[in-house]
Design a protein around this motif. Structure first.
Motif, PDB file in Angstrom:
ATOM      1  N   TYR A  14      -8.434   5.115  -3.710  1.00 26.35           N
ATOM      2  CA  TYR A  14      -9.524   4.140  -3.879  1.00 26.35           C
ATOM      3  C   TYR A  14     -10.170   4.655  -5.100  1.00 26.35           C
ATOM      4  O   TYR A  14     -10.964   5.624  -5.277  1.00 26.35           O
ATOM      5  N   ASN A  15     -10.068   3.744  -6.030  1.00 28.12           N
ATOM      6  CA  ASN A  15     -10.728   4.056  -7.579  1.00 28.12           C
ATOM      7  C   ASN A  15     -10.439   5.380  -7.837  1.00 28.12           C
ATOM      8  O   ASN A  15     -11.254   6.237  -8.390  1.00 28.12           O
ATOM      9  N   ASN A  42      -3.045   1.984  -2.178  1.00 30.11           N
ATOM     10  CA  ASN A  42      -4.203   1.472  -3.009  1.00 30.11           C
ATOM     11  C   ASN A  42      -5.066   0.823  -2.066  1.00 30.11           C
ATOM     12  O   ASN A  42      -5.000  -0.643  -1.674  1.00 30.11           O
ATOM     13  N   ASP A  43      -6.206   1.220  -1.628  1.00 29.89           N
ATOM     14  CA  ASP A  43      -7.137   0.703  -0.888  1.00 29.89           C
ATOM     15  C   ASP A  43      -8.284  -0.273  -1.694  1.00 29.89           C
ATOM     16  O   ASP A  43      -9.492  -0.001  -1.346  1.00 29.89           O
ATOM     17  N   ALA A  44      -7.540  -1.494  -2.159  1.00 28.04           N
ATOM     18  CA  ALA A  44      -8.363  -2.417  -2.693  1.00 28.04           C
ATOM     19  C   ALA A  44      -8.975  -1.749  -3.756  1.00 28.04           C
ATOM     20  O   ALA A  44     -10.542  -2.187  -3.810  1.00 28.04           O
ATOM     21  N   SER A  45      -8.822  -0.967  -4.688  1.00 28.07           N
ATOM     22  CA  SER A  45      -9.432  -0.426  -5.917  1.00 28.07           C
ATOM     23  C   SER A  45      -9.924  -1.352  -6.511  1.00 28.07           C
ATOM     24  O   SER A  45      -9.322  -2.419  -7.039  1.00 28.07           O
ATOM     25  N   SER A  46     -11.349  -1.293  -7.324  1.00 30.84           N
ATOM     26  CA  SER A  46     -11.807  -2.147  -8.068  1.00 30.84           C
ATOM     27  C   SER A  46     -11.438  -1.905  -9.756  1.00 30.84           C
ATOM     28  O   SER A  46     -11.802  -2.437 -10.728  1.00 30.84           O
ATOM     29  N   THR A  62      -0.873  -2.378  -2.359  1.00 28.15           N
ATOM     30  CA  THR A  62      -2.558  -2.720  -2.322  1.00 28.15           C
ATOM     31  C   THR A  62      -3.046  -3.539  -1.524  1.00 28.15           C
ATOM     32  O   THR A  62      -2.565  -4.720  -1.055  1.00 28.15           O
ATOM     33  N   HIS A  63      -3.945  -3.040  -0.653  1.00 29.64           N
ATOM     34  CA  HIS A  63      -4.939  -3.753   0.202  1.00 29.64           C
ATOM     35  C   HIS A  63      -5.686  -4.868  -0.377  1.00 29.64           C
ATOM     36  O   HIS A  63      -6.068  -4.767  -1.563  1.00 29.64           O
ATOM     37  N   ASN A  66     -10.913  -3.547   1.380  1.00 30.11           N
ATOM     38  CA  ASN A  66     -11.010  -2.096   1.553  1.00 30.11           C
ATOM     39  C   ASN A  66     -10.724  -1.970   3.106  1.00 30.11           C
ATOM     40  O   ASN A  66     -11.621  -2.122   3.906  1.00 30.11           O
ATOM     41  N   TYR A  69      -9.469   4.993   4.861  1.00 31.19           N
ATOM     42  CA  TYR A  69      -8.555   5.964   4.628  1.00 31.19           C
ATOM     43  C   TYR A  69      -7.570   6.015   5.719  1.00 31.19           C
ATOM     44  O   TYR A  69      -6.239   6.076   5.316  1.00 31.19           O
TER      45      TYR A  69
END
Length: 259
Positions: A14-15, A42-46, A62-63, A66, A69
């Protein structure tokens, strides 16, 4: 034709664009690349986590939102089941887990104990003889000692590092985790160890090499460790009630087929 590998490395992220490139470069070295495939969750990284992983031609999921974990790990387990991997090693994307641990965890997963039992879970511990020195805050020390105590009371086992995210899993373990209601979707730590020990899964600890985070923000920063400690205490107690008294999953574990 390339021989299919039996080991999958799952990396929740995450990011983590600032750290994951260096990690992937290390994992691409022949001693690791020859034995393992890589999956980044990839948990919805910005940031550009998604793109830097794709650029290096590794599998990435990629979600859209978010999810946390635990949800990322569980989806990774489902991927490993679908792709028929035999072993999984999960590690963090922030550079704290040294890549040198991978071959050691992998070897431990394939090595039986004195009774001929192969481990279902191998924990990379920060607090064993042979582990690198790893300083933790006072709050985290209190939490770790508390979780150790709960595990000892609930299972009779001494676990030195009940919150380690560096773990190797056998096929039957991540198959069980991949199923509904068998895995915490937020903070799967000591609560999962309580569950799995009571269900008869074999857990082994080995010394690990770990480093302090150099960039980014830990998911246990600020006041979060206090909230995490209370939440985990409740979750550990629930796992003990579920498996020790109600024996809710005993039959399902017995039905797990061997690889």
């Amino acid at each position: 034709m390339e021989t299919k590998k039996e080991l999958l490395i799952i990396i929740p992220a995450y990011n983590e664009e600032k750290t994951i490139v260096n990690l992937l470069q290390q994992l691409e070295q022949p001693e690791i690349a020859s034995i393992a495939d890589i999956l980044v969750m990839n948990d919805a990284s910005s940031d550009f986590t998604n793109w830097v992983v794709k650029k290096r031609n590794h599998a990435v999921v990629t979600h859209v939102f978010n999810l946390g974990y635990g949800s990322g790990l569980q989806l990774g387990y489902k991927y490993a089941v679908r792709k028929k991997y035999r072993y999984v090693i999960q590690m963090d994307a922030d550079g704290q887990h040294d890549v040198c641990n991978i071959p050691i965890l992998y070897k431990a997963l394939k090595t039986p104990d004195a009774d001929g039992n192969f481990p279902d879970i191998v924990l990379g511990s920060r607090f064993m003889d042979g582990s690198t020195e790893f300083p933790v805050s006072t709050v985290k020390k209190i939490a770790i000692v508390w979780f150790r105590t709960l595990l000892k009371l609930g299972t009779g086992r001494d676990i030195t590092d009940p919150t380690t995210g560096l773990q190797g899993l056998s096929w039957r373990t991540f198959l069980f985790y991949s199923r509904y209601n068998h895995f915490d979707d937020k903070y799967p730590d000591a609560n999962m160890l309580m569950q799995m020990l009571l269900l008869g899964f074999h857990i082994r600890e080995i010394p690990a090499v770990m480093h302090l985070r150099t960039t980014g923000v830990s998911m246990h920063s600020g006041l979060k460790p206090f909230l995490y400690m209370f939440r985990m205490t409740f979750s550990i107690s629930s796992a003990w009630l579920r498996e020790k008294l109600l024996k809710m999953d005993t039959k399902e574990v017995g039905n797990l087929k061997k690889f």
